[in-house]
Design a protein around this motif. Structure first.
Motif, PDB file in Angstrom:
ATOM      1  N   ASP A  40       0.820  -1.219   0.000  1.00 49.14           N
ATOM      2  CA  ASP A  40       0.000   0.000   0.000  1.00 49.14           C
ATOM      3  C   ASP A  40       0.851   1.264   0.000  1.00 49.14           C
ATOM      4  N   ARG A  43       1.529   3.396  -3.279  1.00 47.51           N
ATOM      5  CA  ARG A  43       0.613   4.431  -3.776  1.00 47.51           C
ATOM      6  C   ARG A  43       1.213   5.805  -3.474  1.00 47.51           C
ATOM      7  N   GLY A  44       1.185   6.676  -4.448  1.00 46.88           N
ATOM      8  CA  GLY A  44       1.753   8.005  -4.276  1.00 46.88           C
ATOM      9  C   GLY A  44       3.222   8.086  -4.650  1.00 46.88           C
ATOM     10  N   PRO A  70       0.337  -3.005  -7.639  1.00 45.50           N
ATOM     11  CA  PRO A  70      -0.559  -2.186  -8.468  1.00 45.50           C
ATOM     12  C   PRO A  70       0.156  -1.561  -9.673  1.00 45.50           C
ATOM     13  N   LEU A  73      -0.816   1.706 -11.479  1.00 45.86           N
ATOM     14  CA  LEU A  73      -0.485   3.012 -10.918  1.00 45.86           C
ATOM     15  C   LEU A  73       0.838   3.563 -11.460  1.00 45.86           C
TER      16      LEU A  73
END
Length: 160
Positions: A40, A43-44, A70, A73
């Motif tokens: 997680d 992300r970013g 992911p 992304l």
């Protein structure tokens, strides 16, 4: 049948070895943006994805659980690793999946570091494919043995 061989129709594949893929980034990028500790945390971050023939959906394992990276992304996708690795070495982001043997020297020199090293991708097999009618020829067996020995002594082919 030669050890480690699989026959499919008239073709035979013989396993030569395996290689590991990892996520990697430059130490400077991680110092500026923080080091991810979980999936997680990606992300970013600026993510680069190799979307070539040798890469499929990235699944990692940790503590017996399966995690999907992911890749949708990613800021940039490329079908070759050269441009991605150039950006990663310049401290521009994280490459989501690259073969250890392709960046072994950079890892050893500290120009790249593994990201999320506790999450492991399954080893990818490397096989020699040949026509089954030619598989038992001594020259073919010698070639396979030679390739196996070279693969086993190659730098960066085992996991980090």
């Amino acid at each position: 049948m030669h050890c480690g061989a699989t026959t499919i129709g008239s073709e035979r594949t013989v396993r030569i070895g395996a290689f590991r893929r990892i996520m990697a980034a430059s130490p400077s990028y991680l110092e500026r943006t923080g080091t991810p500790k979980t999936i997680d945390d990606l992300r970013g971050k600026r993510l680069f994805h190799y979307d070539g023939a040798m890469c499929d959906t990235i699944w990692l394992w940790k503590d017996g659980k399966r995690y999907r990276v992911p890749s949708e992304l990613a800021s940039l996708c490329a079908s070759t690793t050269g441009p991605l690795m150039g950006l990663v070495l310049e401290g521009k982001g994280i490459v989501l999946s690259t073969a250890v043997f392709m960046c072994y020297r950079e890892l050893r020199a500290g120009r790249l570091v593994p990201v999320l090293p506790d999450y492991k991708e399954a080893d990818k097999p490397v096989s020699f494919m040949l026509h089954s009618e030619r598989a038992d020829r001594s020259i073919v067996k010698e070639a396979i043995d030679f390739l196996r020995s070279k693969w086993q002594e190659g730098e960066g082919l085992s996991s980090i």
